[in-house]
Motif scaffolding. Structure first.
Motif, PDB file in Angstrom:
ATOM      1  N   LEU A  50       0.822  -1.212   0.000  1.00 23.36           N
ATOM      2  CA  LEU A  50       0.000   0.000   0.000  1.00 23.36           C
ATOM      3  C   LEU A  50       0.859   1.266   0.000  1.00 23.36           C
ATOM      4  N   SER A  51       1.997   1.222   0.680  1.00 21.87           N
ATOM      5  CA  SER A  51       2.876   2.377   0.700  1.00 21.87           C
ATOM      6  C   SER A  51       3.412   2.671  -0.696  1.00 21.87           C
ATOM      7  N   ASP A  56       2.596   6.607  -5.354  1.00 22.09           N
ATOM      8  CA  ASP A  56       2.722   6.902  -6.782  1.00 22.09           C
ATOM      9  C   ASP A  56       2.054   8.245  -7.077  1.00 22.09           C
ATOM     10  N   ARG A  57       2.805   9.183  -7.639  1.00 21.00           N
ATOM     11  CA  ARG A  57       2.255  10.508  -7.924  1.00 21.00           C
ATOM     12  C   ARG A  57       1.196  10.465  -9.017  1.00 21.00           C
ATOM     13  N   ARG A  58       1.179   9.407  -9.821  1.00 21.65           N
ATOM     14  CA  ARG A  58       0.114   9.245 -10.812  1.00 21.65           C
ATOM     15  C   ARG A  58      -1.204   8.871 -10.139  1.00 21.65           C
ATOM     16  N   VAL A  59      -1.122   8.224  -8.994  1.00 19.58           N
ATOM     17  CA  VAL A  59      -2.323   7.777  -8.279  1.00 19.58           C
ATOM     18  C   VAL A  59      -2.829   8.862  -7.349  1.00 19.58           C
ATOM     19  N   ILE A  60      -1.938   9.382  -6.544  1.00 15.21           N
ATOM     20  CA  ILE A  60      -2.275  10.465  -5.607  1.00 15.21           C
ATOM     21  C   ILE A  60      -1.462  11.688  -6.013  1.00 15.21           C
ATOM     22  N   GLN A  68       2.462  12.494   2.357  1.00 14.78           N
ATOM     23  CA  GLN A  68       3.216  11.416   2.988  1.00 14.78           C
ATOM     24  C   GLN A  68       3.010  11.326   4.505  1.00 14.78           C
ATOM     25  N   PRO A  69       2.949  12.435   5.238  1.00 13.39           N
ATOM     26  CA  PRO A  69       2.674  12.295   6.678  1.00 13.39           C
ATOM     27  C   PRO A  69       1.323  11.644   6.951  1.00 13.39           C
ATOM     28  N   ILE A  70       0.337  11.928   6.109  1.00  9.76           N
ATOM     29  CA  ILE A  70      -0.983  11.310   6.272  1.00  9.76           C
ATOM     30  C   ILE A  70      -0.915   9.828   5.920  1.00  9.76           C
ATOM     31  N   LEU A  71      -0.233   9.535   4.804  1.00 11.37           N
ATOM     32  CA  LEU A  71      -0.131   8.147   4.352  1.00 11.37           C
ATOM     33  C   LEU A  71       0.653   7.298   5.342  1.00 11.37           C
ATOM     34  N   GLN A  72       1.845   7.744   5.693  1.00 14.27           N
ATOM     35  CA  GLN A  72       2.708   6.951   6.564  1.00 14.27           C
ATOM     36  C   GLN A  72       2.231   6.941   8.015  1.00 14.27           C
ATOM     37  N   ALA A 161      -0.509   5.056 -17.686  1.00 11.17           N
ATOM     38  CA  ALA A 161       0.659   5.936 -17.717  1.00 11.17           C
ATOM     39  C   ALA A 161       1.648   5.577 -16.624  1.00 11.17           C
ATOM     40  N   SER A 162       1.142   5.154 -15.480  1.00  8.24           N
ATOM     41  CA  SER A 162       2.036   4.772 -14.391  1.00  8.24           C
ATOM     42  C   SER A 162       2.903   3.579 -14.779  1.00  8.24           C
ATOM     43  N   VAL A 163       2.316   2.596 -15.456  1.00  6.26           N
ATOM     44  CA  VAL A 163       3.087   1.431 -15.917  1.00  6.26           C
ATOM     45  C   VAL A 163       4.208   1.864 -16.850  1.00  6.26           C
ATOM     46  N   TYR A 164       3.887   2.715 -17.800  1.00  4.53           N
ATOM     47  CA  TYR A 164       4.903   3.123 -18.765  1.00  4.53           C
ATOM     48  C   TYR A 164       5.934   4.055 -18.139  1.00  4.53           C
ATOM     49  N   ASP A 165       5.515   4.884 -17.183  1.00  2.00           N
ATOM     50  CA  ASP A 165       6.480   5.692 -16.426  1.00  2.00           C
ATOM     51  C   ASP A 165       7.526   4.795 -15.779  1.00  2.00           C
ATOM     52  N   ARG A 166       7.071   3.767 -15.109  1.00  5.10           N
ATOM     53  CA  ARG A 166       7.995   2.887 -14.376  1.00  5.10           C
ATOM     54  C   ARG A 166       8.863   2.083 -15.330  1.00  5.10           C
ATOM     55  N   THR A 167       8.300   1.730 -16.479  1.00  2.00           N
ATOM     56  CA  THR A 167       9.109   1.032 -17.479  1.00  2.00           C
ATOM     57  C   THR A 167      10.258   1.917 -17.944  1.00  2.00           C
ATOM     58  N   PHE A 168       9.956   3.164 -18.247  1.00  2.00           N
ATOM     59  CA  PHE A 168      10.991   4.082 -18.714  1.00  2.00           C
ATOM     60  C   PHE A 168      12.014   4.377 -17.619  1.00  2.00           C
ATOM     61  N   ARG A 169      11.552   4.446 -16.380  1.00  2.00           N
ATOM     62  CA  ARG A 169      12.494   4.677 -15.284  1.00  2.00           C
ATOM     63  C   ARG A 169      13.448   3.491 -15.123  1.00  2.00           C
ATOM     64  N   ALA A 170      12.933   2.288 -15.350  1.00  2.00           N
ATOM     65  CA  ALA A 170      13.791   1.103 -15.274  1.00  2.00           C
ATOM     66  C   ALA A 170      14.824   1.120 -16.399  1.00  2.00           C
ATOM     67  N   ILE A 171      14.396   1.502 -17.572  1.00  2.00           N
ATOM     68  CA  ILE A 171      15.290   1.546 -18.728  1.00  2.00           C
ATOM     69  C   ILE A 171      16.318   2.661 -18.587  1.00  2.00           C
ATOM     70  N   GLU A 172      15.933   3.721 -17.909  1.00  2.00           N
ATOM     71  CA  GLU A 172      16.810   4.865 -17.707  1.00  2.00           C
ATOM     72  C   GLU A 172      18.110   4.468 -17.023  1.00  2.00           C
ATOM     73  N   LYS A 173      18.069   3.402 -16.236  1.00  2.00           N
ATOM     74  CA  LYS A 173      19.235   2.992 -15.464  1.00  2.00           C
ATOM     75  C   LYS A 173      20.170   2.066 -16.246  1.00  2.00           C
ATOM     76  N   LEU A 174      19.744   1.646 -17.441  1.00  2.00           N
ATOM     77  CA  LEU A 174      20.548   0.706 -18.221  1.00  2.00           C
ATOM     78  C   LEU A 174      21.565   1.436 -19.089  1.00  2.00           C
ATOM     79  N   ARG A 175      22.741   0.862 -19.208  1.00  2.00           N
ATOM     80  CA  ARG A 175      23.740   1.450 -20.093  1.00  2.00           C
ATOM     81  C   ARG A 175      23.371   1.198 -21.554  1.00  2.00           C
ATOM     82  N   TRP A 176      22.921  -0.034 -21.843  1.00  2.00           N
ATOM     83  CA  TRP A 176      22.481  -0.359 -23.205  1.00  2.00           C
ATOM     84  C   TRP A 176      20.961  -0.500 -23.165  1.00  2.00           C
ATOM     85  N   GLN A 177      20.292   0.524 -23.645  1.00  2.00           N
ATOM     86  CA  GLN A 177      18.836   0.549 -23.563  1.00  2.00           C
ATOM     87  C   GLN A 177      18.197  -0.164 -24.751  1.00  2.00           C
TER      88      GLN A 177
END
Length: 352
Positions: A50-51, A56-60, A68-72, A161-177
């Motif tokens: 749930l955390s 996720d800024r796309r959700v909330i 975050q103080p309310i959530l946590q 959009a959240s799925v594709y955001d996270r996909t791109f963030r994962a790819i962002e860390k790769l040297r060979w994309q």
């Protein structure tokens, strides 16, 4: 732990002939992604899930300094136990229903289109197996191209959009994309409408009653998101209209409602729970409910709609209530996924 059963069985050499690390390449990955699931029903598993989900800024979209103080604090103090009890009602031997059905979909799709050059896998946007872990594995296995399908028929920034955001963030860390393709929403795709309509028709034909109405219940989003341009509301209504036309229903026989609202703000209306409580008083005693926003059964369909929805409707005076299962890992579901992925693999993979 992330599931790796759809990995290629071909061994990638540890080193090239010159002694440098070997580089595998030339394969195409297919990644099916659904919302997510906790690892278990216990408090801490639920809290971690749930955390991640509600951070996720796309959700909330609230400023994290305020949210975050309310959530946590109060939310993640009390909500994990409540959500865990709900998950216990629907938990399967292999895990949460969403995990089980998404894994089966990937297995069956791999049997259809997978090869030593096309690797099919699945991931969860929140929880395990993560998108990042599967992107890393597919690239390690030699995938220089990855086609990603978010398993939400109707587009929303909160999900697709959240799925594709996270996909791109994962790819962002790769040297060979790898090259990446993201799929279009399929809320009005003829094969999706056909599969959904057929499943509804067959379900109703197997009942011992004729429904007075059919309720098409979609997951909700805050009304403000729609007002800012999210097309989800329009996509949901279009799905309902196309299914009703396909089945030859009279206008108004199928209703569109929205479930699973969270927090004090206004969400898309009409609300599913309020509608279930009101329908018997309007003469609708026999009801069939469909969940077109979910390609796989999950907490929202199995607990919120099948269990709580049934209680709400019958307590209000309803006499007959039945829920159409999601497409899950049925043959028509795999047919649909095969069609969608072949469309997105065009030009990358030779078509039969």
């Amino acid at each position: 732990m992330p599931d790796t059963r759809f990995a290629s069985t071909a061994r990638v050499p540890d080193k090239a002939p010159d002694g440098h690390p070997a580089i595998a390449e030339g394969k195409t990955g297919v990644l099916l992604v659904n919302l997510g699931t906790p690892d278990g029903t216990d408090y801490w598993s639920m809290r971690r899930y749930l955390s991640e989900f509600l951070s996720d800024r796309r959700v909330i979209e609230l400023n994290p300094l305020l949210w975050q103080p309310i959530l946590q604090g109060p939310i993640l103090t009390f909500r994990p136990s409540k959500s865990g009890e709900a998950y216990k009602k629907v938990w399967m031997e292999e895990g949460s229903p969403l995990l089980v059905y998404t894994r089966r979909q990937a297995e069956k799709l791999a049997a259809r289109i997978g090869s030593d050059k096309v690797l099919v896998d699945f991931a969860m946007n929140y929880g395990n197996p993560s998108i990042a872990s599967k992107v890393e594995r597919l690239t390690r296995e030699g995938c220089t191209r990855i086609a990603v399908l978010a398993l939400y028929p109707q587009y929303s920034a909160t999900t697709t959009a959240s799925v594709y955001d996270r996909t791109f963030r994962a790819i962002e860390k790769l040297r060979w994309q790898p090259a990446v393709r993201t799929a279009q929403p399929f809320h009005d795709h003829p094969d999706y409408i056909e599969a959904l309509a057929t499943s509804i028709r067959e379900h109703i034909q197997g009942l011992d009653f004729t429904p007075d109405r059919v309720l098409m219940s979609y997951h909700g989003i805050p009304k403000s998101y729609f007002e800012q341009g999210d097309p989800y509301h329009c996509h949901c209504h279009k799905t309902t209209r196309l299914v009703a036309e396909k089945l030859g229903w009279d206008k108004g026989f199928a209703m569109t409602t929205f479930q699973s609202r969270f927090g004090p703000t206004e969400w898309l209306q009409p609300y599913t729970d309020k509608t279930l409580e009101a329908l018997p008083g309007e003469g609708v005693k026999k009801l069939v409910v469909v969940s077109p926003a979910f390609i796989s059964d999950c907490l929202e369909t199995l607990e919120e709609i099948s269990i709580l929805g049934h209680e709400q409707f019958t307590e209000a005076g309803g006499t007959h209530y039945s829920v159409v299962p999601c497409l899950n890992d049925s043959e028509r579901a795999i047919d649909l996924l095969e069609t969608l992925m072949k469309r997105d693999l065009a030009g990358w993979v030779e078509q039969d």
